[in-house]
Design a protein around this motif. Sequence first.
Motif, PDB file in Angstrom:
ATOM      1  N   GLY A 198       6.740  -3.165   6.276  1.00 38.74           N
ATOM      2  CA  GLY A 198       5.052  -3.760   6.420  1.00 38.74           C
ATOM      3  C   GLY A 198       4.665  -3.135   7.626  1.00 38.74           C
ATOM      4  N   ALA A 199       5.294  -3.050   8.739  1.00 35.95           N
ATOM      5  CA  ALA A 199       4.761  -2.326   9.749  1.00 35.95           C
ATOM      6  C   ALA A 199       4.479  -1.158   9.520  1.00 35.95           C
ATOM      7  CB  ALA A 199       5.689  -2.630  11.249  1.00 35.95           C
ATOM      8  N   GLY A 239      -3.936  -7.578  18.260  1.00 36.86           N
ATOM      9  CA  GLY A 239      -4.261  -6.873  17.439  1.00 36.86           C
ATOM     10  C   GLY A 239      -3.167  -6.041  16.550  1.00 36.86           C
ATOM     11  N   TYR A 240      -2.002  -6.049  17.038  1.00 32.50           N
ATOM     12  CA  TYR A 240      -0.940  -5.240  16.490  1.00 32.50           C
ATOM     13  C   TYR A 240       0.080  -6.106  15.797  1.00 32.50           C
ATOM     14  CZ  TYR A 240      -4.237  -1.435  17.539  1.00 32.50           C
ATOM     15  OH  TYR A 240      -5.211  -0.493  17.385  1.00 32.50           O
ATOM     16  N   LYS A 254       5.471  -0.990  17.645  1.00 36.89           N
ATOM     17  CA  LYS A 254       4.267  -1.752  17.235  1.00 36.89           C
ATOM     18  C   LYS A 254       3.291  -1.766  18.629  1.00 36.89           C
ATOM     19  CE  LYS A 254       5.343  -5.160  14.564  1.00 36.89           C
ATOM     20  NZ  LYS A 254       5.188  -6.469  14.149  1.00 36.89           N
ATOM     21  N   ASP A 308      -7.385   5.045   9.433  1.00 33.49           N
ATOM     22  CA  ASP A 308      -8.684   4.611  10.085  1.00 33.49           C
ATOM     23  C   ASP A 308      -8.900   5.477  11.081  1.00 33.49           C
ATOM     24  OD1 ASP A 308      -8.416   2.566   8.068  1.00 33.49           O
ATOM     25  OD2 ASP A 308      -7.914   1.074   9.509  1.00 33.49           O
ATOM     26  N   ALA A 367       3.448   0.115   6.774  1.00 40.31           N
ATOM     27  CA  ALA A 367       2.322   0.467   5.994  1.00 40.31           C
ATOM     28  C   ALA A 367       0.944   0.096   7.151  1.00 40.31           C
ATOM     29  CB  ALA A 367       2.158  -0.540   5.027  1.00 40.31           C
ATOM     30  N   VAL A 368       1.299  -0.667   8.059  1.00 42.58           N
ATOM     31  CA  VAL A 368       0.225  -1.053   8.922  1.00 42.58           C
ATOM     32  C   VAL A 368      -0.329   0.228   9.652  1.00 42.58           C
ATOM     33  CG1 VAL A 368      -0.636  -2.287  11.022  1.00 42.58           C
ATOM     34  CG2 VAL A 368       0.775  -3.306   9.304  1.00 42.58           C
ATOM     35  N   GLN A 406      -1.949   2.926   7.940  1.00 46.82           N
ATOM     36  CA  GLN A 406      -3.466   2.406   7.763  1.00 46.82           C
ATOM     37  C   GLN A 406      -4.158   2.613   9.024  1.00 46.82           C
ATOM     38  OE1 GLN A 406      -4.729   1.490   4.958  1.00 46.82           O
ATOM     39  NE2 GLN A 406      -6.730   1.802   6.142  1.00 46.82           N
ATOM     40  N   LEU A 407      -3.525   2.454  10.182  1.00 52.74           N
ATOM     41  CA  LEU A 407      -4.279   2.590  11.394  1.00 52.74           C
ATOM     42  C   LEU A 407      -4.466   4.098  11.647  1.00 52.74           C
ATOM     43  CD1 LEU A 407      -1.954   0.186  13.655  1.00 52.74           C
ATOM     44  CD2 LEU A 407      -4.699   0.239  13.570  1.00 52.74           C
ATOM     45  N   PRO A 437       0.828  -1.356   0.050  1.00 54.84           N
ATOM     46  CA  PRO A 437       0.012   0.013  -0.026  1.00 54.84           C
ATOM     47  C   PRO A 437       0.996   1.283  -0.135  1.00 54.84           C
ATOM     48  CG  PRO A 437       0.227  -0.640   2.313  1.00 54.84           C
ATOM     49  CD  PRO A 437       1.141  -1.621   1.357  1.00 54.84           C
TER      50      PRO A 437
END
Lengths: 570, 397
Positions: free
Chosen positions: A498-499, A450-451, A472, A509, A501-502, A505-506, A305
């Motif tokens: 990767g992390a 969750g993370y 994280k 959101d 991107a997370v 995204q968080l 992403p």
Amino acid sequence: MAAPAAVELKDITKRFPGVIANDGIQLKVERGEIHAVVGENGAGKSTLMKILYGMQQPDEGEILVDGEVTTFGSPREAIDVGIGMVHQHFMLADNLTVLENVVLGSAPARGPRILSALAALVPGVLIFLAFVRMGFAADGSGLSGGAGSAILLAIAVGALLTSIWAAYKSSKPAIDFVSAREAISRLSGAHGIALDTRQLVEELSVGEKQRVEIIKVLYRGARILILDEPTSVLVPQEVEELFGDLRALVADGVTIIFISHKLDEVLAIADTITVVRAGKTIATVKPEGVSARDLAELMVGSELPTAATTESTVTDVLKVSMKDLGARGEGDRWLIEDVSFDIHKGEILGVAGVEGNGQQELVDLLLGIRAVDTGSIELNGENIAKWSTRERREAGMGFIPADRHGQGLLLPSPLWENAMLGHQSVEPFSNGPMIDRKGAVGRTNEIIEGYDVRTPGVDTTAKALSGGNQQKFIVGREMTASPSLLLASHPTRGIDVGAQAVVWQLLRDARANGLAVLLISADLEELIGLSDTLMVILRGRMVATLDPATVTAPELGSYMTGAQQEEVAS
Amino acid sequence: MKRRWLWSLLAPLAAVLFALVVSGVLLWASGHNPFEAFSEMIRHGIFSDKQGFRVDSLISTINRAIPLYLSAIAVAIGFKMGLFNIGVEGQYKIAVLVAASLGAAVTLPPILHVPLIVITAMLVGALWSGIPGLLKVTRGVHEVISTIMMNFIATGLAAYLLATYFRRVNEPGELVIETNAIPGSGLVPSLNSWIAWIDQRLGFVDLDPGRQHLHGFLIAAIIVGVAYHYMVQRTRFGFELRASGINPGAAKASGVNPNAMVVKTMVISGAIAGLVGMSFLLGFFGKYTIDFPTMLGFDGIAVALLGRNHPVGMAFGALIFGWFNRSAQILDLRGIPKEIVQIMLGIVILSVVVAYAVIGRVIERREIAAAHAALEDKQVPAAIGPPDASAREGGAS
């Protein structure tokens, strides 16, 4: 056949208890090239470099330097064959000069000083003899005497030991600074790296400190340099200067191994790129014909992403409003001056700036760690300038610190206690003055699952986790507390693609759900991609307000350094 | 976690053994038989063939341990938040003096009299240690410096007050420097009746306390130990205290007011320090005299180090100190310098500190290995998925 490769690693495997850090790594670095090694955190880059630098020994495989099989037991042995490491975190003594830092640990000697050693030894021996005599004379029977003679003997032994130590210290060879200075100026001249050897290191900029590190390694005779994430601390302009230095070094025949996860930079500087993932070498490519996206996908093993936000979620409900905020530091110097901005619900306000221009102070003011000297801070329409940190945090202020070890974690404490940090006064962590262990453990499990925090359990100490997992965990802790305003300082610093991107995204959101975010970052792509509004901070003042939709990274960079100026609409 | 317990027991054991070896060598070098010295200590301190089980020594050991334990807790509270209260020595002296004088001046039913003395001592200790706390937060004076200075002041002040205002009016011809005696209602009864009660029910051993009286203040020490553990581990205050000690920056960002924390910690530490002299005062002397035990505050620092600020660990540490001091009494009678015991305790503390450091590293390495293992368990997807629907499927690898 051509000349042998400067460094070749064959089938390097390194196992730690329960994990294979390197699994048959292949790496071939030609002489005089810049070879980039890219990979996510935890992919095995650092282990590989530690092996190459002699800090760890491989379980299998061999290392060839200039075509010869070599083994290193220690970094010193690696230096002896010409391999040197420039660490990500500078290992410099701030209160010493450039010269002293460079020669530290490998200082040229002028020969031992026997006379001064003797001078230190003689009085000690005399005192020893005198007191031993007195000790024996005290009751004539020697060692079995009373406390008096024991004390005298203790003094005698103490004096003897002290003088031996002093003699040892003063017998150490003196440093020959004159020849060291010559050697350094020769080196910096030869490689076109400018340095004033007389300056104190604490007066240097980050970029200059890095130069000192490079010269230090060259001074020790390294012809193969390993640079570990060298650009992570630099601003764009300094990165350019570093790259200039590196190109000059390579032109002189130095070989450079460049570890990074900033792919644009890797593409700009490297001659060859090796991608590492999960302890294996995935590919070795030339920068021509690959894009940063291709590389990232090789690193992660799947499609990526981007940081770009899709649509605006900014509402017109005002969350935070700072007006004419000012704070003075020592000597009445303004650390923050006339700063005004608003953050609405659902808005991410990005603050760009070279590190040390007031970002930390800005966060401290919002958090209530630093006292406001002028102006006001309004949260939900209420002036909170006089509120304590606790009141602000209880009012829903989340905080992701820039320095996770300095402000974000209790390293020797278990994770479930770390989960409480900053939220210890609210549910589910406490019940009045009592800690709710069950509630805290429950929330910790929520964060871990969750993370995707990789840990054996909630009782593991924070220290045992890798940097990415720690980050994280912190992000998870702040997000699960459902804040209404989040102060995020470098939220993805030091974590892998990767992390990252997370986390992006968080944030997106949460923003869609009405979270207001103050985002401070050194990653310009992150700032431009996530922010709804972008401000530039320079010497404690907001010098520009930019539209992230139109601004480019180089443009942003020139505002950050003050090369370009614009009046802020206030 | 059980393993960790085992490890932390190993450290002090190894340290005591090491200290025995070193002091044995010292004894041997100075012309004494170390085995004889040690067996004398054991015969006097635990068990001898002639007198059997030495209950009197055991009681004396506990009596010596009580003030050391309280002192250690006072120090440990400071340690937990990174404050070094070296001032327990001065705090307990002043507290005992004032509490003894006040206790002697009033007559109350025991249910009020004893608490009055104890609470006075705690208040005085808290006030005395609050000064370095305030100095630290207002003027930035390091507590190590100020508490050391306050020790000198306390010692001098206590001696002056004892010799003047608080001194008992002597009979003609008498020359005693002490406070008035606290009436019986202000004293804490010994626990020897409990021992007798247990003795009656245990037929097979003979519990003879000899001339020793087990101080009733033991109960208070146990309560303080439990309360200390509860406060540090289970309350929010304790968490914030520990957080401030481990990482002041993180504590501050988490809403802990560091200045308030310093003052509160010093005050609590001083209040506990005020209890240090109570067992001797209320269980033995009944008044403050120039012979009142000193150095309890400094030994408490050593006990806190030995017990790693853990309530049970410090109890063991205090008992070890108490036992060594008790069993050393016999050495002089046998012509062996009893100072050897001080040397032994010194070596124990030094080697315990080293052993803990080593073991701490072992535990840390194990934990990191376990975290690595967890990493591998969840290996593959290299990228990390968020909890919500936008989670990506695990990537190939």
